[in-house]
Design a protein around this motif. Structure first.
Motif, PDB file in Angstrom:
ATOM      1  N   ALA A 194       0.840  -1.204   0.000  1.00 49.55           N
ATOM      2  CA  ALA A 194       0.000   0.000   0.000  1.00 49.55           C
ATOM      3  C   ALA A 194       0.873   1.251   0.000  1.00 49.55           C
ATOM      4  CB  ALA A 194      -0.938  -0.006   1.211  1.00 49.55           C
ATOM      5  N   PRO A 195       1.514   1.575  -1.131  1.00 51.72           N
ATOM      6  CA  PRO A 195       2.432   2.729  -1.171  1.00 51.72           C
ATOM      7  C   PRO A 195       1.745   4.057  -0.867  1.00 51.72           C
ATOM      8  CG  PRO A 195       1.949   1.909  -3.388  1.00 51.72           C
ATOM      9  CD  PRO A 195       1.406   0.891  -2.433  1.00 51.72           C
ATOM     10  N   TRP A 196       0.434   4.159  -1.138  1.00 47.60           N
ATOM     11  CA  TRP A 196      -0.258   5.417  -0.862  1.00 47.60           C
ATOM     12  C   TRP A 196      -0.288   5.731   0.631  1.00 47.60           C
ATOM     13  CZ3 TRP A 196      -2.398   0.887  -2.543  1.00 47.60           C
ATOM     14  CH2 TRP A 196      -3.290   0.234  -1.699  1.00 47.60           C
ATOM     15  N   VAL A 197      -0.276   4.682   1.458  1.00 50.57           N
ATOM     16  CA  VAL A 197      -0.244   4.895   2.911  1.00 50.57           C
ATOM     17  C   VAL A 197       1.117   5.480   3.312  1.00 50.57           C
ATOM     18  CG1 VAL A 197      -0.423   3.811   5.169  1.00 50.57           C
ATOM     19  CG2 VAL A 197      -1.880   3.028   3.293  1.00 50.57           C
ATOM     20  N   ALA A 198       2.171   4.965   2.699  1.00 47.55           N
ATOM     21  CA  ALA A 198       3.511   5.494   2.974  1.00 47.55           C
ATOM     22  C   ALA A 198       3.586   6.970   2.635  1.00 47.55           C
ATOM     23  CB  ALA A 198       4.556   4.701   2.189  1.00 47.55           C
ATOM     24  N   VAL A 210      -6.987  13.552  12.396  1.00 50.96           N
ATOM     25  CA  VAL A 210      -7.073  13.800  10.952  1.00 50.96           C
ATOM     26  C   VAL A 210      -6.131  12.870  10.197  1.00 50.96           C
ATOM     27  CG1 VAL A 210      -6.683  15.491   9.123  1.00 50.96           C
ATOM     28  CG2 VAL A 210      -7.795  16.192  11.250  1.00 50.96           C
ATOM     29  N   THR A 211      -4.892  12.779  10.682  1.00 50.22           N
ATOM     30  CA  THR A 211      -3.927  11.886  10.053  1.00 50.22           C
ATOM     31  C   THR A 211      -4.368  10.435  10.173  1.00 50.22           C
ATOM     32  OG1 THR A 211      -2.120  13.421  10.557  1.00 50.22           O
ATOM     33  CG2 THR A 211      -1.502  11.155  10.031  1.00 50.22           C
ATOM     34  N   LEU A 212      -4.862  10.071  11.369  1.00 52.35           N
ATOM     35  CA  LEU A 212      -5.332   8.700  11.579  1.00 52.35           C
ATOM     36  C   LEU A 212      -6.443   8.348  10.595  1.00 52.35           C
ATOM     37  CD1 LEU A 212      -5.557   6.052  13.163  1.00 52.35           C
ATOM     38  CD2 LEU A 212      -7.108   7.224  14.735  1.00 52.35           C
ATOM     39  N   SER A 213      -7.415   9.229  10.446  1.00 50.78           N
ATOM     40  CA  SER A 213      -8.534   8.954   9.547  1.00 50.78           C
ATOM     41  C   SER A 213      -8.060   8.812   8.108  1.00 50.78           C
ATOM     42  CB  SER A 213      -9.566  10.087   9.639  1.00 50.78           C
ATOM     43  OG  SER A 213     -10.109  10.155  10.942  1.00 50.78           O
ATOM     44  N   GLU A 214      -7.113   9.665   7.712  1.00 50.45           N
ATOM     45  CA  GLU A 214      -6.614   9.617   6.343  1.00 50.45           C
ATOM     46  C   GLU A 214      -5.875   8.314   6.076  1.00 50.45           C
ATOM     47  OE1 GLU A 214      -4.080  12.437   3.228  1.00 50.45           O
ATOM     48  OE2 GLU A 214      -4.292  13.002   5.331  1.00 50.45           O
ATOM     49  N   VAL A 215      -5.097   7.870   7.053  1.00 52.26           N
ATOM     50  CA  VAL A 215      -4.338   6.625   6.888  1.00 52.26           C
ATOM     51  C   VAL A 215      -5.264   5.415   6.947  1.00 52.26           C
ATOM     52  CG1 VAL A 215      -2.598   5.139   7.939  1.00 52.26           C
ATOM     53  CG2 VAL A 215      -2.193   7.591   7.787  1.00 52.26           C
ATOM     54  N   ALA A 216      -6.078   5.335   8.006  1.00 55.13           N
ATOM     55  CA  ALA A 216      -6.884   4.138   8.238  1.00 55.13           C
ATOM     56  C   ALA A 216      -7.963   3.952   7.187  1.00 55.13           C
ATOM     57  CB  ALA A 216      -7.512   4.211   9.628  1.00 55.13           C
ATOM     58  N   ARG A 217      -8.499   5.040   6.679  1.00 57.53           N
ATOM     59  CA  ARG A 217      -9.565   4.932   5.682  1.00 57.53           C
ATOM     60  C   ARG A 217      -9.078   4.238   4.416  1.00 57.53           C
ATOM     61  NH1 ARG A 217     -13.635   9.812   3.875  1.00 57.53           N
ATOM     62  NH2 ARG A 217     -14.661   8.735   2.179  1.00 57.53           N
ATOM     63  N   SER A 218      -7.785   4.359   4.121  1.00 54.81           N
ATOM     64  CA  SER A 218      -7.251   3.696   2.935  1.00 54.81           C
ATOM     65  C   SER A 218      -6.841   2.256   3.223  1.00 54.81           C
ATOM     66  CB  SER A 218      -6.037   4.476   2.411  1.00 54.81           C
ATOM     67  OG  SER A 218      -5.016   4.523   3.378  1.00 54.81           O
ATOM     68  N   LEU A 219      -6.960   1.824   4.493  1.00 53.92           N
ATOM     69  CA  LEU A 219      -6.594   0.460   4.876  1.00 53.92           C
ATOM     70  C   LEU A 219      -7.799  -0.431   5.118  1.00 53.92           C
ATOM     71  CD1 LEU A 219      -3.675   1.192   7.365  1.00 53.92           C
ATOM     72  CD2 LEU A 219      -3.473   0.113   5.129  1.00 53.92           C
ATOM     73  N   VAL A 235       8.258   5.385   8.172  1.00 50.38           N
ATOM     74  CA  VAL A 235       7.587   4.423   7.304  1.00 50.38           C
ATOM     75  C   VAL A 235       8.351   3.110   7.297  1.00 50.38           C
ATOM     76  CG1 VAL A 235       6.812   3.946   4.953  1.00 50.38           C
ATOM     77  CG2 VAL A 235       6.701   6.277   5.852  1.00 50.38           C
ATOM     78  N   ALA A 236       7.626   2.014   7.424  1.00 48.74           N
ATOM     79  CA  ALA A 236       8.195   0.672   7.322  1.00 48.74           C
ATOM     80  C   ALA A 236       7.152  -0.216   6.655  1.00 48.74           C
ATOM     81  CB  ALA A 236       8.572   0.144   8.712  1.00 48.74           C
ATOM     82  N   ASP A 237       7.497  -1.497   6.481  1.00 51.04           N
ATOM     83  CA  ASP A 237       6.536  -2.420   5.860  1.00 51.04           C
ATOM     84  C   ASP A 237       5.357  -2.710   6.772  1.00 51.04           C
ATOM     85  OD1 ASP A 237       7.994  -2.574   3.555  1.00 51.04           O
ATOM     86  OD2 ASP A 237       9.016  -4.440   4.090  1.00 51.04           O
ATOM     87  N   GLU A 238       5.555  -2.524   8.069  1.00 48.78           N
ATOM     88  CA  GLU A 238       4.473  -2.742   9.021  1.00 48.78           C
ATOM     89  C   GLU A 238       4.075  -1.421   9.664  1.00 48.78           C
ATOM     90  OE1 GLU A 238       5.748  -5.743  11.768  1.00 48.78           O
ATOM     91  OE2 GLU A 238       5.111  -7.379  10.463  1.00 48.78           O
TER      92      GLU A 238
END
Length: 595
Positions: free
Chosen positions: A73-77, A115-124, A87-90
C-alpha cells in the motif's frame, strides 16, 4: 492487511489479542456476546469518536492497538511521510481512551492527530453494514467505485489526466483574472505614475544643480558686502592717491637702474615688475566687477523658487536630485510594463482558452468512458445480486452533468461556457437543462450516484436513501466482486446476512470467499452457511466470573471447534450427531466451492 488486533479494557473485553488471516475471517457468537465490540474497536482505529463509556468499569483507560502489513500500500507510505511519521513495511496504530477525557493516537510510535489517523486508516479498512463507514452511503464515493471499475483511476489514466488538466486550467484562469479583475486599479496606477513622471520631467533637473543654486543664493544674499570689498580693494590697489600700484611703480624704476650696475638685483627687479603688472590686472578686474555687482532681487527669487521645487520633489520621490531621477527611471520602467499588459492579457486569455479546451476534451472522454463503464457495472452488479438473493432487484448508475449555477454569465469561473451540456457518449440518466453549462472539476463535469429498486416492479431510487443495512452489504459485496482489484486491503462486513438464509446465505458465503481470495475480509455472521466458508473462524462468547464481572472472550477455532460451533448455530444448545454431520457437510461443501 490487518495482521493483529489487541484490545484492553474496552467495553466488556478485559484483554484480547487476535491474529487475522489474509482471506475470510469469520466471527460468530450469540447476540450480545461482544461481536460488535470487535467492530467498534476497529472503528476506533479508523478514527471514530472516542467515548469514556467504552472504558471498562473500574479502569481508567482503554487501549486498542492494530498491526498492519502495508508493504503493498504505497499510498499509505505517502500519507505517513507527509505527516513526518516513520515508514516501514508494518504499521502500528494505537488509540488510548482515558476516562478523564484525554485521548491519544500513536502511529508507529509517534503521536498523531485524528485527521492523520482517519486519512491513513480509511485507505486500509472499509467497514460495511451497520456502520457509518459505509462507502455506499456516501454518494461522493460512487464516482470512485465506477471509475475504478472502468479502469479510469490507473496511473496515467483519464482521471489523472483530468486532474492535471484541471490544475492547469485553474492556474491559467487565476493569472488571467488577476489582470482582468485589477484593470481599474491598474488604470489608476498608470495615471498616477504618469503624473509623477511628467512632474519630474517638467522640472528638468540636472545632477549637481542643488549645490550650484545654493552657491548662487549665497552670492546674491551678500551682494552688498561683495561690492564694498571689491571697490575698497580696487581703490587701494589703483584708484586712490598713493595707491599700491602707484607706489610700486615709483620703486621699480630705481631698482631696475641699480640692477644695471649689479646683476644680483636683476631677479628682484623682475619680480617686482611682475607683481606690478599682476596688481594692475587685478585692479582692472576689480573695477569691471564693481561696475557689474549689484542687488538682483528677481534672480534671487528665481533661485529660491528653484530650490523650493527641488525640496518638494525630494520629499515626494527621494532625498536629492539623484534619488528623484532614479525614481523617475523606475516609474518609466513600470509604465512601460503596464503599457505591455494589454498584450499580456491577450496572451493569457489565449492560454486560458487553450487550457479550457484541453480540459473539455479530457472531460468528454472521461464522461464517455463512465457511460460505457456504467452499463457494464449495471449488468455485473445485477448478475451478482441475483446470486445473493436479490434476483428481482434493479441496479442503475446515474451519470449526470453537474450544471453550474448562474450560467447566464454570473456562474462559477469553472463553468465551460463553450461546452454543450450533453457530453458525447451519453449515459444512464445523463443530461441537463437545455442550454445549461457544465461545471468542470478535477474529476470532470459528471456527478455519479447509484440507484436501486430492491424489489421487482419498483422504480429505481437513490441507493444511499432507500437501501437497508443488509441490502447495502450485499450490494457492496456485489460491487466488490465487480471491482475486486481496486479496493482497500481489508473489508469488514457487519451483519452481511441480514434478511437472508438457506441457499442465498450459501451464495453470500461463496461471494465472501471469492472476495477473500484478493482481499482480507472480516465478517460477523449469524448464519452457519456463511461461517462454513471461513479461513479463520473466531467464536465470541461472554461469561460472568465469580467476582460478578462479565467478560467477553474470543477464541480462534480449530477444525473440530469449527464443526462444533457451526453445529450450535444449526441446532442451538442441543447439538446432536445429526447437526454435527450437517455442519461437516456445510464445511466440506464450502471447501469444495473453489474460487
Amino acid at each position: 492487511m490487518l495482521l493483529e488486533l489487541r484490545i484492553k479494557n474496552f467495553a466488556i473485553i478485559e484483554r484480547l489479542e487476535l491474529g487475522f488471516g489474509p482471506a475470510l475471517n469469520i466471527f460468530t457468537g450469540e447476540t450480545g456476546a461482544g461481536k460488535s465490540i470487535v467492530i467498534d474497536a476497529i472503528s476506533l482505529i479508523l478514527g471514530d469518536r472516542a467515548s469514556a463509556d467504552l472504558i471498562r468499569t473500574d479502569t481508567d483507560e482503554a487501549e486498542v492497538e492494530a498491526l498492519f502489513d502495508i508493504s503493498g500500500a504505497p499510498w499509505v507510505a505517502d500519507v505517513l511521510e507527509s505527516s513526518g511519521i516513520d515508514v516501514a513495511d508494518e504499521l502500528i496504530i494505537k488509540r488510548v481512551v482515558q476516562r478523564a477525557g484525554r485521548n491519544r493516537v500513536y502511529i508507529n510510535g509517534s503521536l498523531a492527530t485524528l485527521v492523520t489517523l482517519s486519512e491513513v486508516a480509511r485507505s486500509l479498512i472499509d467497514v460495511y453494514g451497520q456502520s457509518e463507514h459505509q462507502s455506499l452511503a456516501r454518494t461522493e464515493e460512487h464516482i470512485e467505485l465506477l471509475d475504478a471499475f472502468a479502469g479510469l483511476t490507473v496511473p496515467g489514466g483519464l482521471r489523472e489526466q483530468m486532474a492535471l488538466a484541471y490544475g492547469e486550467l485553474r492556474e491559467r484562469r487565476a493569472e488571467y483574472e488577476a489582470i482582468v479583475s485589477g484593470a481599474e486599479e491598474l488604470a489608476k496606477r498608470k495615471e498616477r505614475l504618469g503624473y509623477e513622471s511628467d512632474e519630474i520631467a517638467d522640472a528638468a533637473l540636472s545632477a549637481g544643480e542643488t549645490e550650484e543654486l545654493k552657491g548662487e543664493k549665497e552670492r546674491l544674499d551678500n551682494a552688498g558686502k561683495i561690492k564694498s570689498a571689491v571697490v575698497e580693494a580696487q581703490n587701494g590697489l589703483y584708484a586712490d592717491n598713493g595707491a599700491i600700484v602707484e607706489r610700486l611703480g615709483r620703486l621699480l624704476a630705481p631698482l631696475k637702474e641699480a640692477a644695471g650696475f649689479d646683476p644680483r638685483l636683476k631677479g628682484s627687479a623682475e619680480s617686482v615688475e611682475e607683481a606690478l603688472y599682476g596688481l594692475e590686472d587685478a585692479a582692472n578686474t576689480l573695477r569691471d566687477l564693481a561696475d557689474s555687482i549689484g542687488e538682483e532681487p528677481e534672480r534671487l527669487e528665481s533661485v529660491l523658487d528653484r530650490l523650493d521645487l527641488i525640496s518638494r520633489l525630494s520629499k515626494k520621490y527621494g532625498p536629492g536630485i539623484d534619488a528623484i531621477l532614479e525614481h523617475k527611471a523606475a516609474v518609466d520602467a513600470e509604465l512601460e510594463r503596464l503599457d505591455g499588459l494589454e498584450t499580456e492579457t491577450v496572451s493569457l486569455e489565449a492560454a486560458l482558452e487553450s487550457a479550457k479546451e484541453q480540459a473539455k476534451v479530457i472531460a468528454e472522454k472521461l464522461s464517455k468512458a463512465r457511460a460505457e463503464g456504467a452499463l457494464r457495472l449495471k449488468a455485473n452488479v445485477e448478475r451478482e445480486l441475483a446470486d445473493l438473493g436479490m434476483g428481482g432487484a434493479l441496479f442503475d448508475v446515474s451519470v449526470e452533468v453537474v450544471i453550474a449555477k448562474g450560467t447566464d454569465g454570473d456562474g462559477p469561473s469553472d463553468a465551460l461556457n463553450d461546452v454543450s451540456n450533453n457530453a458525447p457518449g451519453g449515459g444512464p440518466n445523463k443530461g441537463g437543462p437545455s442550454g445549461a453549462l457544465p461545471r468542470l472539476g478535477p474529476k470532470g463535469f459528471d456527478s455519479v450516484y447509484f440507484l436501486l429498486a430492491p424489489n421487482a416492479g419498483e422504480e429505481t431510487k437513490p441507493l444511499a436513501r432507500i437501501a437497508s443495512g443488509g441490502e447495502l452489504s450485499r450490494i457492496m459485496l456485489a460491487l466488490k466482486r465487480a471491482t475486486i482489484s481496486q479496493t482497500v486491503p481489508t473489508l469488514v462486513f457487519d451483519e452481511v446476512d441480514a434478511g437472508i438464509g438457506g441457499a442465498t446465505a450459501q451464495a453470500v458465503g461463496a461471494k465472501l470467499k471469492e472476495v477473500g481470495a484478493a482481499q482480507q475480509v472480516i465478517c460477523i455472521t449469524h448464519l452457519p452457511q456463511i461461517a462454513a466458508f471461513s479461513q479463520k473462524h473466531f467464536a465470541v462468547s461472554k461469561e460472568e466470573r465469580e467476582d460478578g464481572r462479565t467478560v467477553s472472550s474470543v477464541v480462534e477455532l480449530e477444525e473440530a471447534g469449527k464443526v462444533e460451533q457451526i453445529s450450535k448455530m444449526l441446532g442451538g444448545l442441543n447439538v446432536t450427531e445429526t447437526t454435527r454431520k450437517h455442519a461437516t457437510e456445510l464445511i466440506e461443501a464450502a471447501v469444495g466451492r473453489g474460487v
